[in-house]
Motif scaffolding. Structure first.
Motif, PDB file in Angstrom:
ATOM      1  N   ASN A  53       1.180  -1.178  -0.103  1.00 24.26           N
ATOM      2  CA  ASN A  53       0.101  -0.125   0.123  1.00 24.26           C
ATOM      3  C   ASN A  53       0.869   1.231   0.128  1.00 24.26           C
ATOM      4  OD1 ASN A  53      -2.416  -1.627   0.189  1.00 24.26           O
ATOM      5  ND2 ASN A  53      -2.268  -1.767   2.219  1.00 24.26           N
ATOM      6  N   VAL A  54       0.800   2.284  -0.988  1.00 23.10           N
ATOM      7  CA  VAL A  54       1.490   3.465  -1.074  1.00 23.10           C
ATOM      8  C   VAL A  54       0.717   4.624  -1.132  1.00 23.10           C
ATOM      9  CG1 VAL A  54       2.982   4.636  -2.690  1.00 23.10           C
ATOM     10  CG2 VAL A  54       3.170   2.139  -2.720  1.00 23.10           C
ATOM     11  N   SER A  55       0.840   5.425  -0.186  1.00 25.97           N
ATOM     12  CA  SER A  55       0.231   6.365   0.152  1.00 25.97           C
ATOM     13  C   SER A  55       0.110   7.749  -1.035  1.00 25.97           C
ATOM     14  CB  SER A  55       0.476   7.085   1.279  1.00 25.97           C
ATOM     15  OG  SER A  55       1.848   7.619   1.364  1.00 25.97           O
ATOM     16  N   VAL A  56      -0.767   8.437  -0.829  1.00 28.81           N
ATOM     17  CA  VAL A  56      -0.521   9.621  -1.848  1.00 28.81           C
ATOM     18  C   VAL A  56       0.693  10.605  -1.692  1.00 28.81           C
ATOM     19  CG1 VAL A  56      -2.095  11.488  -2.992  1.00 28.81           C
ATOM     20  CG2 VAL A  56      -3.172   9.546  -2.192  1.00 28.81           C
ATOM     21  N   GLU A  57       0.798  10.835  -0.513  1.00 28.25           N
ATOM     22  CA  GLU A  57       2.223  11.487  -0.122  1.00 28.25           C
ATOM     23  C   GLU A  57       3.454  10.761  -0.654  1.00 28.25           C
ATOM     24  OE1 GLU A  57       1.925  12.048   4.176  1.00 28.25           O
ATOM     25  OE2 GLU A  57       0.134  13.414   4.086  1.00 28.25           O
ATOM     26  N   GLU A  58       3.637   9.396  -0.462  1.00 31.20           N
ATOM     27  CA  GLU A  58       4.699   8.888  -0.916  1.00 31.20           C
ATOM     28  C   GLU A  58       4.756   8.999  -2.595  1.00 31.20           C
ATOM     29  OE1 GLU A  58       4.347   4.877   0.632  1.00 31.20           O
ATOM     30  OE2 GLU A  58       5.192   5.587   2.529  1.00 31.20           O
ATOM     31  N   ILE A  59       3.696   8.786  -3.206  1.00 31.84           N
ATOM     32  CA  ILE A  59       3.665   9.039  -4.680  1.00 31.84           C
ATOM     33  C   ILE A  59       4.212  10.340  -5.255  1.00 31.84           C
ATOM     34  CG2 ILE A  59       2.190   8.899  -6.640  1.00 31.84           C
ATOM     35  CD1 ILE A  59       0.431   6.962  -5.448  1.00 31.84           C
TER      36      ILE A  59
END
Length: 357
Positions: free
Chosen positions: A200-206
């Motif tokens: 699971n990748v968050s929007v902030e990490e993206i």
């Protein structure tokens, strides 16, 4: 292009030309297997094949004589002649490897072959022109694989037996490796990659990754622009030096020509003066000869007149002598006639006396 300019024996693929081609072109990826002489390349005889793609850059090479003709007096960077490439997608010309990579990224980034061409150009731009031997072997091996398949791995012992590495020095400071791989083994099971569990990748990490990727892209573009600026500065410096050498050569040549012209004018004036003096002496000699001939003519005319007078006098004397002789002859003839008449008279009288008696 090596700075030593070796004499290479090449075979042109576009015509029967064989041997020292003078100016020829080789594929950066395929190497000397794709060789075209200068006229065939200029006529567009660069034919594609399953291994040689249409977008492969063609590098110009020269022997010593042709290099002196094309680049005489230029300072070659790293002993290499400057290369000019054409965009295979829009046919624009006059690019260096770096400029062509930027052009393809800006204008043809959506083209299906753009990424392969950019990879080749980046390898060239990083100064690894000699490493295209191994890259070419890897590129050809990847192209020979069937669609949808992966080449089966070989064990270490078989790899040593079937792999051949050829090394040849192509340029100063670089080596060209030609790797010949063995044919892929048939009926070999392809190992499957383990499935990686999802994450699971968050929007902030993206967003952070995108921002980092953008920063890397900007940094890479800045680095490329800096490299391009450095190379352009080197080109400008080489152009300036070439202009200085050319101007110096022009100045020296002009001075030499002016000096030779001055010497020529002096020699010409000396020759003209000498010819005038000789003509003057010749005219004097002609005048003396003319006066001598006139004097001889007058003397001969006088002698002729004297001879004519003498001849006239002799003729008159001869005529007088002849007249006197004619008169004498006439007088003698008259005496002979008189004597003859007297003799006839005497004979008549005798005959008459005889007839009467």
């Amino acid at each position: 292009m090596s700075s030593d300019f070796p004499v290479l024996q090449r075979k042109c693929l576009g015509c029967p030309a064989l041997g020292d081609l003078g100016r020829w072109y080789e594929c950066v990826v395929c190497g000397s297997q794709i060789t075209l002489c200068g006229p065939c390349f200029d006529l567009g005889k660069n034919r594609v094949s399953p291994k040689h793609k249409y977008y492969h850059p063609m590098r110009a090479l020269y022997n010593k004589k042709m290099a002196d003709i094309y680049f005489g007096g230029e300072v070659l960077v790293n002993g290499e002649a400057p290369q000019s490439f054409k965009c295979p997608f829009c046919d624009d010309m006059g690019f260096t490897a770096e400029e062509l990579a930027v052009h393809v990224q800006e204008k043809h980034s959506t083209h299906p072959d753009a990424s392969a061409l950019i990879e080749i150009l980046e390898t060239m731009s990083n100064g690894h022109m000699g490493s295209f031997g191994s890259a070419r072997a890897h590129h050809l091996a990847m192209e020979e694989q069937p669609l949808g398949g992966v080449q089966a791995p070989m064990d270490e012992e078989e790899d040593k037996k079937s792999t051949e590495i050829r090394c040849q020095e192509k340029s100063r400071g670089g080596l060209s490796y030609e790797v010949i791989l063995a044919e892929p083994a048939p009926n070999v099971a392809v190992p499957k990659r383990p499935v990686t569990p999802g994450k699971n990748v968050s929007v902030e990490e993206i967003e952070q990754k995108l921002k980092a990727a953008e920063e890397r892209r900007i940094s890479l573009e800045a680095k490329k622009m800096a490299d391009i600026s450095t190379k352009l500065a080197k080109v400008d410096e080489a152009t300036r030096k070439k202009d200085e050498i050319t101007n110096e050569f022009i100045t020296q040549t002009k001075e030499q020509l002016e000096s030779k012209m001055e010497q020529h004018v002096e020699k010409r004036e000396a020759i003209i003066s000498d010819m005038k003096e000789k003509l003057k002496i010749h005219a004097q000699e002609i005048e003396k000869t003319r006066e001598t001939l006139e004097q001889q003519k007058a003397n001969e005319q006088k002698a002729i007149e004297e001879k004519l007078k003498i001849a006239q006098t002799l003729r008159d004397e001869n005529i007088k002598k002849m007249l006197n002789r004619l008169k004498e002859h006439e007088r003698r003839a008259e005496l002979v006639r008189q004597n003859k008449a007297q003799t006839q008279d005497m004979d008549g009288q005798q005959n008459a006396i005889a007839s009467s008696g």
